[in-house]
Design an enzyme around this catalytic site. Structure first.
Site, PDB file in Angstrom:
ATOM      1  N   CYS A  75       0.719  -1.005  -0.142  1.00 17.81           N
ATOM      2  CA  CYS A  75      -0.004   0.015  -0.007  1.00 17.81           C
ATOM      3  C   CYS A  75       0.794   1.333   0.001  1.00 17.81           C
ATOM      4  CB  CYS A  75      -0.971   0.022   1.157  1.00 17.81           C
ATOM      5  SG  CYS A  75      -2.246  -1.244   1.170  1.00 17.81           S
ATOM      6  N   HIS A 129      -1.206   6.203   2.737  1.00 20.61           N
ATOM      7  CA  HIS A 129      -1.494   5.165   3.485  1.00 20.61           C
ATOM      8  C   HIS A 129      -2.368   5.479   5.064  1.00 20.61           C
ATOM      9  CE1 HIS A 129      -0.718   0.962   5.119  1.00 20.61           C
ATOM     10  NE2 HIS A 129      -0.108   1.325   5.866  1.00 20.61           N
TER      11      HIS A 129
END
Length: 480
Positions: A75, A129
């Site tokens: 991610c 994130h």
């Protein structure tokens, strides 16, 4: 209450911000959907099972990129790379904890560039994130609900510390009971406020599913028969090195998944079923936001982007989750609908990268990028999907696996290049700077690596060409 307060101040900004008001014109809005852990299992990409009518509708009105690739299949590095327009070796982000501004304090991100040009920029849900240390407040006029909403709703899975419980959950609840339903509602509220002004907006909407745990309302589970799902091609590619793999530690962190060994065929089916249910759940939320955009009369002046931050393994190649350089982990869905483009409704098989999104949106909206970007504008493909493109796509990943959590120092980096028909990966020892493993795969019709043919006489010419590209990329000399 928190959302209401945020929206109040948003409206104040839209009505009174002098810089934004001074730049009112007909510049296009941007509605950017970011979807977590979404591989191209969508109807518009030819998936025979996926029920994704709203994403399919977006593809029908825009351009679908058949071969889009992220820069690192986890991610934070992937999102950082796309939003900064820089590759991982430039951002210095290879794990889930490092903030790119630690080493690059003056980088101007994609939303920040729009903000600097008078746009109202808002982040709803998971865009950077999803942790406090990796957010980037300077990029946004407003951040809404980056952490709000529930991972689980069933009492058996709720815990005081919010940790991992079961890997799947199905509950007879409305969409808004889970976080993505609330994210869609917040996005709609922001668009309604923006519609009452003349200020252009850049709205990033980050949905959290189909990231595990695979939790979705019952109505989306019921769209699929579990018996239709099974792991396809579960064997590792022949001759592939151990560095290419991991032990699916992410999945094993869930309470109902064994710490080692295989999982049962029944649980495999349940996991894949849950993944598809989450895709349909997110598709419905995207549809709600798109419908409201049209009702507000802004669709004709809004660029819509759908992007998955990386791909995913569902048991193929003896892997679950992401964190490799294999095709299933680095290939991502990318759909871009820009009003007035000649190739809207079409698709292209050109090799493109996530770093190309920043220069593309800047180009389409007349935003001057102040950061030197790694990618290139996809506008020529939006005008002609068969234009001579010729660019490869690069990805990379660290080993050991624990290094992505910043809990263990990385010892190796695998650099991978994708061209038509081939994927080549070189694993470098970071201490000696020497290549210790090589992988060359001729990709079959379903784009799965099956046999490593590195060092074979029959493929030496291809390997030498791709190895030279990786060396250029690794040393920062490759420029599009």
């Amino acid at each position: 209450m928190k959302t209401a307060i945020c929206i109040f101040w948003t409206l104040c900004w839209l009505l009174w911000a002098p810089e934004a008001r001074a730049q009112q014109d007909q510049r296009k809005n941007v509605l950017f959907f970011l979807v977590d852990d979404l591989r191209p299992n969508l109807g518009c990409y030819g998936d025979q099972w996926a029920q994704t009518p709203h994403i399919d509708r977006l593809a029908a009105q825009g351009m679908l990129f058949e071969n889009a690739y992220c820069q690192q299949a986890v991610c934070s590095p992937s999102r950082t790379s796309m939003l900064s327009g820089l590759r991982p070796d430039e951002t210095g982000v290879y794990d889930l904890r490092t903030h790119f501004r630690d080493g690059n304090p003056h980088v101007v991100t994609l939303p920040q560039a729009f903000k600097n040009q008078g746009y109202f920029t808002a982040s709803v849900g998971k865009v950077f994130h999803n942790s406090k240390r990796t957010l980037d407040s300077v990029s946004w006029t407003l951040e809404v609900s980056p952490f709000s909403g529930n991972t689980y709703v069933l009492p058996k899975n709720r815990s005081e510390n919010g940790g991992k419980r079961d890997a799947t959950e199905r509950a007879d609840v409305p969409d808004i009971a889970y976080a993505d339903g609330q994210i869609a509602e917040d996005a709609i509220l922001l668009m309604e406020k923006a519609a009452a002004t003349d200020t252009p907006f850049f709205l990033a909407v980050g949905f959290m599913k189909p990231h595990a745990p695979f939790c979705a309302p019952e109505t989306y589970w019921k769209r699929y028969e579990r018996t239709m799902f099974a792991v396809a091609q579960r064997d590792r590619p022949i001759g592939s090195p151990e560095l290419a793999f991991h032990q699916w530690q992410e999945l094993r962190g869930y309470a109902d998944v064994p710490d080692e060994g295989e999982i049962t065929p029944e649980q495999e089916q349940e996991l894949i079923h849950g993944y598809y249910a989450c895709i349909s759940y997110v598709d419905a939320q995207i549809g709600k936001v798109m419908d409201r955009l049209e009702e507000l009369g802004m669709a004709n002046n809004t660029i819509i982007v759908l992007w998955g931050d990386h791909g995913y393994h569902l048991g193929e190649q003896a892997l679950w989750c992401k964190s490799t350089n294999f095709e299933l982990d680095v290939r991502v869905p990318l759909i871009l609908s820009a009003p007035g483009m000649r190739s809207n409704g079409g698709s292209t098989d050109a090799m493109v990268e996530s770093v190309d999104i920043y220069p593309t949106l800047s180009d389409l909206c007349g935003i001057q990028a102040t950061t030197t970007l790694a990618g290139t504008s996809l506008r020529p493909l939006l005008d002609n999907p068969r234009v001579d493109w010729g660019h490869p796509a690069f990805s990379q990943f660290v080993r050991p696996y624990a290094a992505i959590h910043n809990s263990e120092r990385a010892t190796h980096m695998g650099y991978s290049v994708r061209v038509k028909g081939w994927r080549y990966t070189c694993w470098y020892d970071l201490e000696t700077d020497l290549v210790v493993e090589r992988e060359l795969y001729r990709l079959n019709d379903n784009n799965l690596e099956t046999r490593n043919v590195a060092d074979k006489v029959s493929s030496r010419t291809v390997e030498n060409r791709l190895a030279a590209w990786i060396e250029q990329y690794r040393k920062g000399r490759y420029k599009k």
